[in-house]
Structure formats: C-alpha cells, structure tokens
Write a protein that holds these residues in place. Structure first.
Motif, mmCIF file in Angstrom:
data_model
loop_
_atom_site.group_PDB
_atom_site.id
_atom_site.type_symbol
_atom_site.label_atom_id
_atom_site.label_comp_id
_atom_site.label_asym_id
_atom_site.label_seq_id
_atom_site.Cartn_x
_atom_site.Cartn_y
_atom_site.Cartn_z
ATOM 1 N N SER A 29 23.111 -1.637 24.643
ATOM 2 C CA SER A 29 21.950 -1.401 25.666
ATOM 3 C C SER A 29 22.091 0.159 26.063
ATOM 4 O O SER A 29 21.373 0.644 26.765
ATOM 5 C CB SER A 29 22.310 -2.415 26.842
ATOM 6 N N ASP A 30 23.257 0.799 25.427
ATOM 7 C CA ASP A 30 23.303 2.081 26.040
ATOM 8 C C ASP A 30 22.666 3.139 24.992
ATOM 9 O O ASP A 30 22.886 3.250 23.724
ATOM 10 C CB ASP A 30 24.838 2.560 26.114
ATOM 11 N N TYR A 31 21.522 3.811 25.357
ATOM 12 C CA TYR A 31 21.003 4.594 24.409
ATOM 13 C C TYR A 31 21.523 5.636 23.800
ATOM 14 O O TYR A 31 21.708 5.813 22.515
ATOM 15 C CB TYR A 31 19.839 5.384 25.273
ATOM 16 N N GLU A 32 22.893 6.400 24.293
ATOM 17 C CA GLU A 32 23.361 7.391 23.840
ATOM 18 C C GLU A 32 24.356 6.858 22.669
ATOM 19 O O GLU A 32 24.497 7.473 21.701
ATOM 20 C CB GLU A 32 24.387 8.041 24.583
ATOM 21 N N ILE A 33 25.199 5.714 22.934
ATOM 22 C CA ILE A 33 25.901 4.970 21.915
ATOM 23 C C ILE A 33 25.074 4.513 20.870
ATOM 24 O O ILE A 33 25.677 4.909 19.603
ATOM 25 C CB ILE A 33 26.668 3.756 22.552
ATOM 26 N N VAL A 34 23.849 3.861 20.847
ATOM 27 C CA VAL A 34 23.227 3.670 19.881
ATOM 28 C C VAL A 34 22.703 4.873 18.833
ATOM 29 O O VAL A 34 22.761 4.688 17.804
ATOM 30 C CB VAL A 34 21.833 2.952 20.353
ATOM 31 N N GLU A 35 22.453 5.805 19.566
ATOM 32 C CA GLU A 35 21.990 7.089 19.023
ATOM 33 C C GLU A 35 23.340 7.689 18.340
ATOM 34 O O GLU A 35 23.074 8.101 16.963
ATOM 35 C CB GLU A 35 21.724 8.432 19.994
ATOM 36 N N CYS A 36 24.241 7.603 18.922
ATOM 37 C CA CYS A 36 25.645 7.935 18.040
ATOM 38 C C CYS A 36 25.696 7.100 16.715
ATOM 39 O O CYS A 36 25.914 7.630 15.602
ATOM 40 C CB CYS A 36 26.976 7.651 18.806
ATOM 41 N N LEU A 37 25.663 5.868 16.877
ATOM 42 C CA LEU A 37 25.707 5.103 15.632
ATOM 43 C C LEU A 37 24.962 5.178 14.667
ATOM 44 O O LEU A 37 25.002 5.186 13.385
ATOM 45 C CB LEU A 37 25.617 3.418 16.137
ATOM 46 N N THR A 38 23.491 5.545 15.086
ATOM 47 C CA THR A 38 22.480 5.897 14.160
ATOM 48 C C THR A 38 22.687 6.986 13.364
ATOM 49 O O THR A 38 22.821 7.071 12.191
ATOM 50 C CB THR A 38 21.144 6.058 14.869
ATOM 51 N N LYS A 39 22.911 8.012 14.047
ATOM 52 C CA LYS A 39 23.731 9.261 13.469
ATOM 53 C C LYS A 39 24.798 9.123 12.465
ATOM 54 O O LYS A 39 24.571 9.672 11.414
ATOM 55 C CB LYS A 39 23.970 10.549 14.539
ATOM 56 N N MET A 40 25.675 8.296 12.817
ATOM 57 C CA MET A 40 26.961 8.010 11.779
ATOM 58 C C MET A 40 26.475 7.471 10.590
ATOM 59 O O MET A 40 26.850 7.678 9.531
ATOM 60 C CB MET A 40 27.769 7.082 12.719
ATOM 61 N N ARG A 41 25.482 6.485 10.975
ATOM 62 C CA ARG A 41 25.104 5.877 9.546
ATOM 63 C C ARG A 41 24.330 6.813 8.524
ATOM 64 O O ARG A 41 24.512 6.699 7.382
ATOM 65 C CB ARG A 41 23.876 4.704 10.017
ATOM 66 N N GLU A 42 23.335 7.423 9.301
ATOM 67 C CA GLU A 42 22.439 8.489 8.587
ATOM 68 C C GLU A 42 23.683 9.473 7.632
ATOM 69 O O GLU A 42 23.244 9.814 6.611
ATOM 70 C CB GLU A 42 21.613 9.415 9.521
ATOM 71 N N ILE A 43 24.549 10.193 8.358
ATOM 72 C CA ILE A 43 25.599 10.911 7.955
ATOM 73 C C ILE A 43 26.197 10.332 6.815
ATOM 74 O O ILE A 43 26.514 10.869 5.762
ATOM 75 C CB ILE A 43 26.435 11.428 8.943
#
Lengths: 338, 166
Positions: free
Chosen positions: A217-231
């Motif tokens: 539910s935390d936007y920043e954490i979801v964003e971190c995870l998305t970035k980690m997957r992309e990288i």
C-alpha cells in the motif's frame, strides 16, 4: 576424503592468462590510488586543523551520549523487589562488526539474507546468526515485533523453505500464512526447560529469522520493487550478451556496476523505509514471577567495505547520493529504544 | 620475515601468492567461476586501499581470507543473482547429468554455504578452529558445530548418492 577434497580443489585455479590480467589490473589500480593519494596530500594538510577541531567536539558529544546510553530508561519491571540475580540480555554478532555503534546489542548481516517473491510480495529473510539470550533465572521470554511488515520466522535450519515452531516455544500472535502454509509470526514465547540462577546462554542461532515484507500500500516501496525488477531484467540481458561475446571469464562491465549500484540503492531505500518505525519488545518472566520488559529499535545500518558506517538512521538523513554510490554491507541492528 | 609486505612489488607478489587461495574460497561460496574471479579483483582492490592496516605476512593471509569470505557472501546476496541461475551452473549441472559422474566437490556444493565455508577453511586451508572462528567472527563452538553438522550432512548426501548408483 580430505586428500580427495584437496586434490579436486587444487584443480580449481586461475589460468595463467587470468592471473596476468589480475596482476596488470591491480598494478594499474595501485598506481591510480597512489596518484589520488598524492593529489589529496596537500589538500589534507590544509584541512587537518579543522578536522582535529571537529574530532574534539565529537568526542565531547560522544562521551555525553555514551553516558546516557546505559541508563536503560526503557526497561521496566512490574515489581520493584526484583532479585538482583534476575537478568537478561540479547546479543548477536557476525563478521565485520568492529566499527558498529556501541549501543548496538545484536546485529544481522546482509550476507545472511535472501529475498524471495511470494504472492506478488517481496520478502527479505535475515538469518539471525549468533542470536542468544543470556541471563539468570529466566523462566520464559516473549519476543514481539510491532511493525506489521516485520515477522519472526522460526525455522527448520535444514530446510529453508519450511517454517516450523521452535522447540519449547509457541506463536503468541499474528501468523503470516501464504497459501495455507505457515511462514512466520510477529511474536513467540520461548519457555526455558532448565531455568537456573547461574548464567545461562539460550542459543537461538540459526533458529529464528527476521523477515521483512513489502508494504504494497506504500507507493514508494512499490516503486522500489518495480525498479528492482526492471534493473534485474536489464542486468541479465547485459550479462547474457557479455557472456556470448567474452565467454565466462569476461569482466563485469561498468554498465553492470552502475546497475548493481542502482539495484542496491532501491533495496536499501525499501529496507530503510520499512524499518523506520520498527521495534521489538522482549518480555522476560523470571522464576520468582517478576517480569522485565525491554524495547529495542530495529535499525537499518550500512557500512562501506572499510567497515565505516555510512548510514545510521539515528545520525544520518537518507542520503541518495551516498547510498547510490557506495558499495558495502547492509545490517539489521537491535539497539535500546530511544 | 615479512617477505611480501616488505616487497617492492607488494601487490604483484600478493596476487602471485594468494590469488588461487582467494579464488578457491570464492568459488566455494559462490559456486561460479566468473563470480569467483570478480571476488578476486574486489579483494585485491580492497587490499590496495587497506595496505596500511596489514601488520605482517601472517596477518595479510588471514586478512585476505576474511575479506574473500565477506566479499563472496556479499556477491551472493546481490538479489539479481539470487533468483537466477548462471549459464555456467546450467552447463555444469548438465555435464554432471550427462556423464553421471558426481565428484566430491559436486556433493559438497550441495551443502548450505555456512557448512561449505567452514569445511573448506578447515580441510583445504588447514586453518585451526580458533583461526576460523576469528575469520568468521563466530565462536569456536560455532565452528565446531558447523564442522560436525557439515560432515554429518555430507555423509548423508554421499550415502544417498551411493544408494542411487546401486
């Protein structure tokens, strides 16, 4: 068997070409470091006096802080007439620990962590190596964690994927289940089978994990995870291409190093944010019925490879530049709650 | 006598003397030759930066071993590596399947990392329990426990493999 092992391992060695490349690279690196140090020498001389003055202030402040640190103001007893022999302490140590802050009582290295995806959530599982509870007259103790995204995993150390209850213990609060399978809990009680007034060491090493779940539910954490997957995806494409061209002994490219740094940065941000308000509470019941309660802050601390602390949430603001550009060790540390 | 530390070609001598030791430790932990080579580079770069901390040749050896263990573990925890299988591992496991020849190293590779590391330092590098405890910053009894459990697990694995062969 020892000889067989040695003979087989003797075959694993750098090739002459690899060794020569390594020597050439290291000689270049040595020269580079020498040039930088030479360049910095004159500037350092100018700065020395200012640094000395800063150290003097830091020592005075540090002394004041350490003095107050051991007051243990957060520790509470339900009865005032506690037997002096009653005591407890949690400790854990691992490699690269020399330069940790002195108030850290237990810490767990990022080298014993593994991450996994489950039901679209990301989990980090820290093996709490060397975790021990020491003390006298301990009848039982309860460990709970207040953060809804942190858990304890009581595990069967021979089977990482299987979570089981620890001997002489029981879950006392919320359980984390995935597809009906028990993974972890946010509190457990351990009953000491042989309490004694002599100092005892209850070894929980490798039996309890600290697990961090991503807050979807935390936007920043979801964003971190998305970035980690992309990288992660990008990294593997590059690695695959490189191996096609250079073979197995090719060097990691600068591009890969940059991606690794970016990945670590998002992971660090995710951990720091999740652990920001996390506290664990240890409640100890002694054989005479008295109860002692102690809160410990759970902090994300980062060291560089020279074991200097480059991020401690009690001292530093989250610094994007430092965390993006520094390689090092991630730690989870327990320290007396502020 | 501090032959390496006092050498004019310090880094070259250190690489010549210890690069294979570091490579083997790194391979033991990472189970991947390319990662082991990366670790070698990382360790020697760190040595260049920390040369002033090295007291003598004996200290150099234990410092390098400890740094190799730390760097290798750090290498393994980079998440993009944790969730994927490298080309080399695929190739090696295919090779094992094709030939059916399971070596002692293949069997040891199946042990959890913490047991592999202690077994390697004790049996290959001939380090004493106390030295391993210092390097890994764990207690002597912790090293003994890992050695005992590691040996026990290894025995079980070998027995299991032998029964398959029969």
């Amino acid at each position: 068997m020892k000889n067989e092992y040695k003979t087989e391992y003797d075959k694993i060695a750098l090739t002459e070409a690899q060794k020569n490349t390594l020597i050439a690279k290291m000689e270049d690196a040595e020269q580079f470091v020498y040039e930088i140090e030479k360049e910095n020498y004159n500037q350092n001389k100018v700065l020395l006096k200012a640094v000395a003055a800063c150290f003097a202030v830091a020592i005075i402040l540090g002394g004041t802080y350490i003095g107050s640190m051991f007051s243990m103001s957060n520790s509470t007893y339900t009865e005032e007439t506690t037997t002096p022999k009653n005591s407890f302490m949690i400790t854990a140590n691992a490699a690269s620990a020399e330069k940790m802050p002195e108030d850290v009582v237990a810490m767990f290295s990022g080298v014993s962590v593994y991450g996994f995806l489950k039901d679209d959530n990301y989990f980090l599982d820290y093996e709490m190596s060397g975790l021990t509870v020491t003390g006298c007259n301990i009848k039982k103790f309860t460990m709970t964690v207040n953060d809804r995204f942190c858990y304890f995993g009581l595990r069967d150390k021979n089977n990482l994927s299987e979570y089981k209850t620890l001997t002489n213990s029981q879950y006392t609060s919320k359980e984390l289940k995935s597809a009906g399978v028990l993974m972890a809990c946010d509190g457990f009680t351990y009953t000491n089978p042989l309490p004694t007034d002599k100092e005892q060491v209850i070894d929980l090493s490798d039996k309890v994990d600290f697990i961090i779940e991503s807050d979807r539910s935390d936007y920043e954490i979801v964003e971190c995870l998305t970035k980690m997957r992309e990288i992660n995806d990008e990294m593997w494409k590059i690695r695959a291409e490189r191996r096609k061209i250079q073979g197995e002994s090719g060097f990691t490219s600068e591009e890969e190093h940059l991606l690794e740094n970016k990945y670590d940065y998002h992971l660090r941000k995710f951990m720091e944010k999740t652990l920001r308000d996390a506290t664990i509470t240890v409640t100890v019941t002694y054989t005479d019925g008295t109860v002692q309660k102690q809160d410990f802050d759970v902090d994300f601390i980062l060291q560089d490879y020279d074991e200097n602390i480059i991020f401690d949430p009690r001292v530093d603001e989250f610094n994007e530049h430092t965390l993006l550009n520094t390689k090092g060790y991630e730690w989870i540390a327990f320290r007396y709650a502020e | 006598m501090n032959k390496i530390l006092s050498s004019e070609n310090f880094i070259t001598d250190a690489v010549n003397e210890y690069s294979d030791t570091i490579y083997r430790i790194a391979y033991n932990i990472t189970q991947n030759r390319e990662d082991a080579f990366d670790v070698c580079q990382e360790v020697f770069v760190r040595l260049i930066h920390n040369r002033h901390k090295i007291k003598n040749d004996q200290h150099l050896k234990s410092w390098l071993i400890r740094t190799a263990v730390n760097c290798s573990k750090s290498n393994c925890t980079q998440a993009y590596k944790r969730h994927s299988v490298g080309f080399e591992e695929v190739k090696e496991s295919e090779y094992t399947l094709e030939t059916g020849a399971e070596t002692l190293l293949d069997t040891i590779a199946k042990l959890p990392e913490k047991y592999r590391t202690v077994i390697h330092l004790h049996y290959y590098n001939d380090l004493k329990i106390e030295e391993i405890a210092k390097i890994l910053s764990i207690t002597k009894s912790g090293v003994k426990t890992r050695l005992t459990r590691g040996r026990k697990l290894l025995k079980q694995l070998i027995e299991k493999e032998n029964s398959y062969e029969k």
